[in-house]
Design an enzyme around this catalytic site. Structure first.
Site, PDB file in Angstrom:
ATOM      1  N   ASN A 330       0.823  -1.213   0.000  1.00 24.84           N
ATOM      2  CA  ASN A 330       0.000   0.000   0.000  1.00 24.84           C
ATOM      3  C   ASN A 330       0.854   1.259   0.000  1.00 24.84           C
ATOM      4  O   ASN A 330       0.570   2.226  -0.711  1.00 24.84           O
ATOM      5  CB  ASN A 330      -0.932   0.010   1.217  1.00 24.84           C
ATOM      6  CG  ASN A 330      -2.149  -0.862   1.012  1.00 24.84           C
ATOM      7  OD1 ASN A 330      -2.577  -1.076  -0.119  1.00 24.84           O
ATOM      8  ND2 ASN A 330      -2.708  -1.377   2.083  1.00 24.84           N
ATOM      9  N   ASP A 339      -5.656  -3.073  -3.241  1.00 23.29           N
ATOM     10  CA  ASP A 339      -6.974  -3.695  -3.421  1.00 23.29           C
ATOM     11  C   ASP A 339      -6.925  -4.771  -4.496  1.00 23.29           C
ATOM     12  O   ASP A 339      -7.574  -5.818  -4.382  1.00 23.29           O
ATOM     13  CB  ASP A 339      -8.013  -2.639  -3.805  1.00 23.29           C
ATOM     14  CG  ASP A 339      -8.385  -1.734  -2.640  1.00 23.29           C
ATOM     15  OD1 ASP A 339      -8.018  -2.071  -1.496  1.00 23.29           O
ATOM     16  OD2 ASP A 339      -9.028  -0.699  -2.876  1.00 23.29           O
ATOM     17  N   GLU A 365      -5.781  -7.496   5.479  1.00 22.02           N
ATOM     18  CA  GLU A 365      -5.150  -8.482   4.597  1.00 22.02           C
ATOM     19  C   GLU A 365      -5.224  -9.895   5.158  1.00 22.02           C
ATOM     20  O   GLU A 365      -4.484 -10.778   4.738  1.00 22.02           O
ATOM     21  CB  GLU A 365      -3.682  -8.101   4.347  1.00 22.02           C
ATOM     22  CG  GLU A 365      -2.777  -8.169   5.559  1.00 22.02           C
ATOM     23  CD  GLU A 365      -2.734  -6.877   6.360  1.00 22.02           C
ATOM     24  OE1 GLU A 365      -1.737  -6.645   7.041  1.00 22.02           O
ATOM     25  OE2 GLU A 365      -3.717  -6.107   6.310  1.00 22.02           O
TER      26      GLU A 365
END
Length: 440
Positions: A330, A339, A365
């Site tokens: 991220n 995503d 996650e």
């Protein structure tokens, strides 16, 4: 009392084009007719070319001179013009924004949008006791855009999220709006997209207070011909967005009450509402990003699987897995890429498990898999196979990722929290041992 037919409420002032025509011609027709969407016909199949699809052209190699058939358009459902409006309620979901209405010979008669359905709900049967504030607890929060953000970044946000509008704020107060209709004009006129979004936004913005009743809100969108409500609080700060279809869904119970007085259509609406309830129960059980079960649904399925296991004196295993170093993904590539990683891992998990296995996005996650009739040794073997598949998976931009696994066996009556805690301990061991491992 008779409810209208599709032909009664359809907008017949529609623009259509053959799928073999060039994309540039479709854009010209959009602008000339002041439409943000036009019907694309391919013999007896129908599609709708929207401004969102035009926006996506910025990210593709398709040229404006190419035929429309080069685009990947979602097929639009078609109904005959004598179809009862009640039968259209089943189309009120995230995937269906338009309904094509055809004559008996399958020629185009018109197009139905959520606006058309909204405009044909009797205001006297709308719920007066519900306010927008009540509904905001159920609907999604809106992501706002700062007025200084570059137009390029805003369009990228609209493209990746497939949003048909963005709200521009200053100090959390809405000051402007940009819709896909505006985007078509920007692309057509080759506007300077490096300028801040405040340059192109429409201002001021019509808003409603969060304590507005559902009935008043519905009247507002009917009068203004808006596709959405922008909701603010006492300080004028943006609270959320509610779409027309969400307002429509709030009226279902009142529709049922009215229909009790009209026995001829009671059976029809009951069957439709039952089907709708089943669809929305499913939606409430699914994680919207990964399309896996969410934590709430997993708890239900675990308890029912546990009862079955106890009745058969069997065994089952629970696997908790976590994507290694996901925060770095991220941080380095952005949340949109993160995503995409979650979606790819979710798809792999579904493909590598049985129909009876229960796969869930536990949070962030983390994923959980419940294996009925599988003991610890078998679960370790399956988890090791999945671990290897994840390690070999090639993901755009990121490349490869790995995952760590913790496994717990269930052979007696136990609380889900205890099993998860045991699997979590094993997962911690796997991470402490260097990650990308299976532990129990």
């Amino acid at each position: 009392m008779k409810f209208p037919s599709a032909g009664d409420i359809a907008s017949t002032q529609v623009v259509s084009i053959d799928i073999s025509e060039p994309i540039s011609k479709a854009i010209d027709m959009m602008i000339e007719s002041d439409h943000r969407d036009i019907i694309v016909q391919d013999y007896d199949l129908f599609y709708v070319l929207t401004a969102i699809e035009v926006l996506k052209l910025r990210e593709s190699t398709i040229k404006l001179t190419d035929p429309i058939s080069h685009l990947t358009l979602k097929r639009t459902p078609a109904v005959k013009k004598d179809t009862n409006v009640l039968n259209l309620l089943r189309f009120l979901d995230e995937l269906t924004e338009y309904i094509c209405v055809v004559n008996d010979d399958k020629t185009i008669y018109g197009l139905i949008t959520h606006t058309d359905i909204t405009s044909n709900i009797d205001p006297e049967i709308i719920m007066d006791n519900y306010t927008i504030e009540d509904f905001l607890r159920l609907t999604r929060r809106v992501r706002w855009i700062d007025k200084e953000m570059s137009t390029t970044d805003v369009l990228s946000h609209m493209y990746t999220g497939e949003n048909d509008s963005v709200i521009v704020v200053e100090g959390q107060k809405p000051i402007g709006i940009l819709t896909t209709k505006d985007v078509v004009q920007l692309i057509k006129h080759n506007a300077d997209l490096e300028l801040p979004i405040k340059t192109y936004m429409n201002s001021p913005v019509d808003c409603v207070h969060k304590r507005t009743s559902v009935r008043e809100a519905l009247e507002f969108v009917k009068q203004k011909h808006y596709k959405r409500l922008i909701v603010t609080d006492d300080e004028g700060k943006l609270t959320g967005i509610i779409t027309q279809k969400e307002l429509i869904l709030l009226t279902y119970n009142r529709w049922a009450l009215v229909m009790k007085e009209h026995q001829e259509e009671l059976q029809e609406i009951n069957s439709i509402l039952k089907a709708q309830n089943q669809e929305y129960e499913l939606l409430a059980s699914i994680d919207p990003l990964t399309k896996l079960y969410n934590r709430y649904k997993f708890k239900q399925l675990f308890n029912s699987s546990l009862e079955t296991m106890l009745q058969r004196a069997g065994v089952m295993s629970l696997v908790l897995l976590d994507i290694d170093f996901f925060k770095k993904v991220n941080d380095q590539y952005g949340h949109n890429v993160g995503d995409d990683v979650l979606r790819k891992i979710s798809e792999l998990l579904k493909n590598e498990t049985r129909e009876v296995d229960i796969v869930c996005r536990w949070g962030g996650e983390e994923f959980i898999i419940l294996f009925p009739t599988v003991d610890l040794e078998q679960a370790c073997s399956i988890a090791e196979k999945i671990r290897g598949k994840i390690e070999q998976l090639q993901i755009d931009v990121v490349g490869q990722v790995t995952a760590s696994f913790g496994i717990a066996e269930v052979s007696q009556k136990v609380f889900l929290e205890d099993v998860v805690a045991k699997a979590d301990d094993a997962l911690y061991k796997a991470k402490s041992a260097g990650r990308n491992k299976v532990m129990w």
